[in-house]
Write a protein that holds these residues in place. Structure first.
Motif, PDB file in Angstrom:
ATOM      1  N   ASP A  96      53.130 -31.735  -7.375  1.00 19.95           N
ATOM      2  CA  ASP A  96      51.736 -31.338  -7.137  1.00 19.95           C
ATOM      3  C   ASP A  96      51.430 -31.276  -5.646  1.00 19.95           C
ATOM      4  OD1 ASP A  96      51.383 -31.307  -9.881  1.00 19.95           O
ATOM      5  OD2 ASP A  96      50.292 -33.226  -9.956  1.00 19.95           O
ATOM      6  N   ALA A  97      51.919 -32.264  -4.893  1.00 20.28           N
ATOM      7  CA  ALA A  97      51.668 -32.300  -3.445  1.00 20.28           C
ATOM      8  C   ALA A  97      52.349 -31.124  -2.748  1.00 20.28           C
ATOM      9  CB  ALA A  97      52.150 -33.623  -2.854  1.00 20.28           C
ATOM     10  N   LEU A  98      53.571 -30.809  -3.160  1.00 16.66           N
ATOM     11  CA  LEU A  98      54.273 -29.667  -2.562  1.00 16.66           C
ATOM     12  C   LEU A  98      53.575 -28.353  -2.909  1.00 16.66           C
ATOM     13  CD1 LEU A  98      57.972 -30.769  -3.133  1.00 16.66           C
ATOM     14  CD2 LEU A  98      56.771 -30.603  -0.935  1.00 16.66           C
ATOM     15  N   ALA A  99      53.080 -28.236  -4.134  1.00 17.69           N
ATOM     16  CA  ALA A  99      52.354 -27.030  -4.526  1.00 17.69           C
ATOM     17  C   ALA A  99      51.057 -26.899  -3.733  1.00 17.69           C
ATOM     18  CB  ALA A  99      52.059 -27.050  -6.027  1.00 17.69           C
ATOM     19  N   ALA A 100      50.362 -28.010  -3.537  1.00 18.66           N
ATOM     20  CA  ALA A 100      49.131 -27.984  -2.747  1.00 18.66           C
ATOM     21  C   ALA A 100      49.433 -27.603  -1.302  1.00 18.66           C
ATOM     22  CB  ALA A 100      48.434 -29.347  -2.799  1.00 18.66           C
ATOM     23  N   ARG A 101      50.536 -28.114  -0.769  1.00 22.96           N
ATOM     24  CA  ARG A 101      50.932 -27.770   0.596  1.00 22.96           C
ATOM     25  C   ARG A 101      51.226 -26.272   0.698  1.00 22.96           C
ATOM     26  NH1 ARG A 101      55.823 -31.175   2.903  1.00 22.96           N
ATOM     27  NH2 ARG A 101      54.226 -32.801   3.009  1.00 22.96           N
ATOM     28  N   ALA A 102      51.900 -25.725  -0.304  1.00 20.70           N
ATOM     29  CA  ALA A 102      52.207 -24.286  -0.309  1.00 20.70           C
ATOM     30  C   ALA A 102      50.928 -23.461  -0.412  1.00 20.70           C
ATOM     31  CB  ALA A 102      53.147 -23.953  -1.459  1.00 20.70           C
ATOM     32  N   ARG A 104      47.947 -24.383   0.676  1.00 19.49           N
ATOM     33  CA  ARG A 104      47.279 -24.460   1.988  1.00 19.49           C
ATOM     34  C   ARG A 104      47.952 -23.531   2.989  1.00 19.49           C
ATOM     35  NH1 ARG A 104      47.252 -30.015   0.781  1.00 19.49           N
ATOM     36  NH2 ARG A 104      49.028 -30.351   2.146  1.00 19.49           N
ATOM     37  N   ALA A 105      49.276 -23.473   2.971  1.00 18.46           N
ATOM     38  CA  ALA A 105      50.001 -22.588   3.881  1.00 18.46           C
ATOM     39  C   ALA A 105      49.688 -21.129   3.576  1.00 18.46           C
ATOM     40  CB  ALA A 105      51.502 -22.842   3.799  1.00 18.46           C
ATOM     41  N   ALA A 106      49.620 -20.799   2.295  1.00 18.81           N
ATOM     42  CA  ALA A 106      49.298 -19.420   1.909  1.00 18.81           C
ATOM     43  C   ALA A 106      47.883 -19.055   2.334  1.00 18.81           C
ATOM     44  CB  ALA A 106      49.460 -19.236   0.400  1.00 18.81           C
ATOM     45  N   LEU A 107      46.941 -19.994   2.173  1.00 20.21           N
ATOM     46  CA  LEU A 107      45.572 -19.740   2.619  1.00 20.21           C
ATOM     47  C   LEU A 107      45.509 -19.555   4.127  1.00 20.21           C
ATOM     48  CD1 LEU A 107      43.460 -22.170   0.408  1.00 20.21           C
ATOM     49  CD2 LEU A 107      43.379 -19.685   0.425  1.00 20.21           C
ATOM     50  N   PHE A 108      46.259 -20.371   4.844  1.00 21.20           N
ATOM     51  CA  PHE A 108      46.290 -20.238   6.303  1.00 21.20           C
ATOM     52  C   PHE A 108      46.876 -18.884   6.684  1.00 21.20           C
ATOM     53  CE2 PHE A 108      48.403 -20.539  10.396  1.00 21.20           C
ATOM     54  CZ  PHE A 108      47.347 -20.960  11.189  1.00 21.20           C
ATOM     55  N   ASP A 109      47.963 -18.495   6.034  1.00 24.22           N
ATOM     56  CA  ASP A 109      48.573 -17.185   6.316  1.00 24.22           C
ATOM     57  C   ASP A 109      47.593 -16.058   6.023  1.00 24.22           C
ATOM     58  OD1 ASP A 109      50.872 -18.459   7.067  1.00 24.22           O
ATOM     59  OD2 ASP A 109      51.946 -18.056   5.198  1.00 24.22           O
ATOM     60  N   LEU A 110      46.863 -16.195   4.927  1.00 24.02           N
ATOM     61  CA  LEU A 110      45.889 -15.178   4.568  1.00 24.02           C
ATOM     62  C   LEU A 110      44.761 -15.124   5.595  1.00 24.02           C
ATOM     63  CD1 LEU A 110      45.025 -13.100   2.446  1.00 24.02           C
ATOM     64  CD2 LEU A 110      43.815 -14.952   1.263  1.00 24.02           C
ATOM     65  N   ALA A 111      44.318 -16.298   6.049  1.00 21.53           N
ATOM     66  CA  ALA A 111      43.221 -16.356   7.020  1.00 21.53           C
ATOM     67  C   ALA A 111      43.633 -15.796   8.376  1.00 21.53           C
ATOM     68  CB  ALA A 111      42.739 -17.794   7.175  1.00 21.53           C
ATOM     69  N   THR A 112      44.899 -15.906   8.709  1.00 26.21           N
ATOM     70  CA  THR A 112      45.360 -15.449  10.024  1.00 26.21           C
ATOM     71  C   THR A 112      46.158 -14.157   9.939  1.00 26.21           C
ATOM     72  OG1 THR A 112      47.332 -16.835   9.871  1.00 26.21           O
ATOM     73  CG2 THR A 112      45.411 -17.790  10.970  1.00 26.21           C
ATOM     74  N   ALA A 113      46.113 -13.478   8.799  1.00 29.70           N
ATOM     75  CA  ALA A 113      46.929 -12.278   8.582  1.00 29.70           C
ATOM     76  C   ALA A 113      46.616 -11.169   9.576  1.00 29.70           C
ATOM     77  CB  ALA A 113      46.747 -11.764   7.162  1.00 29.70           C
ATOM     78  N   GLY A 114      45.359 -11.048   9.998  1.00 33.37           N
ATOM     79  CA  GLY A 114      44.993  -9.974  10.921  1.00 33.37           C
ATOM     80  C   GLY A 114      45.337 -10.262  12.365  1.00 33.37           C
ATOM     81  N   TYR A 115      45.849 -11.426  12.637  1.00 31.11           N
ATOM     82  CA  TYR A 115      46.130 -11.828  14.008  1.00 31.11           C
ATOM     83  C   TYR A 115      47.628 -11.835  14.234  1.00 31.11           C
ATOM     84  CZ  TYR A 115      41.483 -13.503  13.009  1.00 31.11           C
ATOM     85  OH  TYR A 115      40.190 -13.587  12.595  1.00 31.11           O
ATOM     86  N   THR A 116      48.050 -11.218  15.310  1.00 28.96           N
ATOM     87  CA  THR A 116      49.479 -11.167  15.605  1.00 28.96           C
ATOM     88  C   THR A 116      49.795 -12.076  16.784  1.00 28.96           C
ATOM     89  OG1 THR A 116      49.184  -9.283  17.078  1.00 28.96           O
ATOM     90  CG2 THR A 116      49.715  -8.808  14.776  1.00 28.96           C
ATOM     91  N   SER A 124      53.683 -22.063  20.368  1.00 29.40           N
ATOM     92  CA  SER A 124      52.592 -21.101  20.236  1.00 29.40           C
ATOM     93  C   SER A 124      52.000 -21.118  18.837  1.00 29.40           C
ATOM     94  CB  SER A 124      53.054 -19.690  20.620  1.00 29.40           C
ATOM     95  OG  SER A 124      53.987 -19.197  19.687  1.00 29.40           O
ATOM     96  N   VAL A 125      52.832 -21.304  17.827  1.00 26.76           N
ATOM     97  CA  VAL A 125      52.328 -21.372  16.456  1.00 26.76           C
ATOM     98  C   VAL A 125      51.468 -22.619  16.284  1.00 26.76           C
ATOM     99  CG1 VAL A 125      52.995 -21.641  14.033  1.00 26.76           C
ATOM    100  CG2 VAL A 125      54.202 -20.006  15.489  1.00 26.76           C
ATOM    101  N   LEU A 126      51.936 -23.748  16.803  1.00 24.69           N
ATOM    102  CA  LEU A 126      51.155 -24.979  16.705  1.00 24.69           C
ATOM    103  C   LEU A 126      49.848 -24.851  17.470  1.00 24.69           C
ATOM    104  CD1 LEU A 126      53.932 -27.709  17.006  1.00 24.69           C
ATOM    105  CD2 LEU A 126      52.656 -27.028  14.978  1.00 24.69           C
ATOM    106  N   ASP A 127      49.904 -24.265  18.664  1.00 25.97           N
ATOM    107  CA  ASP A 127      48.680 -24.061  19.448  1.00 25.97           C
ATOM    108  C   ASP A 127      47.696 -23.201  18.679  1.00 25.97           C
ATOM    109  OD1 ASP A 127      49.703 -25.566  21.511  1.00 25.97           O
ATOM    110  OD2 ASP A 127      50.270 -23.842  22.744  1.00 25.97           O
ATOM    111  N   LYS A 128      48.181 -22.150  18.064  1.00 25.42           N
ATOM    112  CA  LYS A 128      47.320 -21.246  17.303  1.00 25.42           C
ATOM    113  C   LYS A 128      46.687 -21.977  16.124  1.00 25.42           C
ATOM    114  CE  LYS A 128      47.244 -16.750  15.067  1.00 25.42           C
ATOM    115  NZ  LYS A 128      48.012 -15.579  14.701  1.00 25.42           N
ATOM    116  N   MET A 129      47.467 -22.821  15.449  1.00 31.56           N
ATOM    117  CA  MET A 129      46.928 -23.577  14.328  1.00 31.56           C
ATOM    118  C   MET A 129      45.831 -24.534  14.777  1.00 31.56           C
ATOM    119  SD  MET A 129      50.357 -24.369  12.081  1.00 31.56           S
ATOM    120  CE  MET A 129      49.509 -25.538  11.043  1.00 31.56           C
TER     121      MET A 129
END
Length: 192
Positions: A96-102, A104-116, A124-129
């Protein structure tokens, strides 16, 4: 607490695993405490190894023992030991915890999809997060102005035109938002 349970498990600290399991299924909180004392290190070790994070592992430990208490009537000693039962619960909670982590990662990817990102590096990835998380904590007008400025590369007059806000309001939101971000990110130096 019933006297039958007390007669069955006089002292949970010295009780056998079977007696503890019987006391637990009967609702003896002292038996739950002893079960936790004996097997929480095992549960924590399994969760820490699978999740790679101590905080997440501690959350799983709490979830496992809460699930064990709530589902105690479902424990069947003839199917395995209490440790095996707890290990099964632990594996489900880790999944369950791994699924929740996945998620959250998918939501983050979706939220930042328009940004390159021009240069992909760990820093740089950590800074962006971090910046994205801090932007999300800003009041909506400040967040809107800063996102339009940074991610869409709009000038303040263009932001005023797009939002319909006066230029002075856009400038105020930009200034206050930058001040809050600087403070939250630790970029402001204290003058001595």
């Amino acid at each position: 607490m019933s006297t039958a349970v007390r007669q069955h498990v006089p002292d949970p600290r010295t009780a056998t695993e079977a007696a503890l399991a019987d006391g637990l299924t009967a609702g003896d909180a002292a038996c739950l405490t002893e079960v936790y004392r004996r097997w929480s290190p095992l549960v924590h070790r399994l969760a820490r190894r699978a999740l790679g994070d101590t905080c997440d592992a501690e959350d799983v430990v709490q979830q496992v023992f809460l699930a064990a208490w709530r589902g105690r009537l479902g424990y069947r000693p003839e199917l395995g030991t209490a440790a095996a039962w707890l290990t099964g619960i632990t594996r489900r909670r880790i999944a369950d915890a791994l699924a929740a982590r996945a998620r959250r990662a998918a939501l983050f990817d979706l939220a930042t999809a328009g940004y390159t990102v021009d240069v992909v590096s760990t820093d740089s990835v950590l800074d962006k997060m971090v910046v994205t998380q801090e932007l999300a904590k800003l009041p909506a007008p400040q967040r809107t102005v800063l996102c339009l400025a940074f991610y869409e590369d709009l000038t303040q007059p263009q932001i005023a035109e797009r939002t319909g806000w006066p230029l002075g309001t856009v400038k105020s939101h930009a200034r206050r938002g930058m001040q809050r971000l600087s403070f939250r990110l630790g970029l402001v130096r204290v003058r001595h």
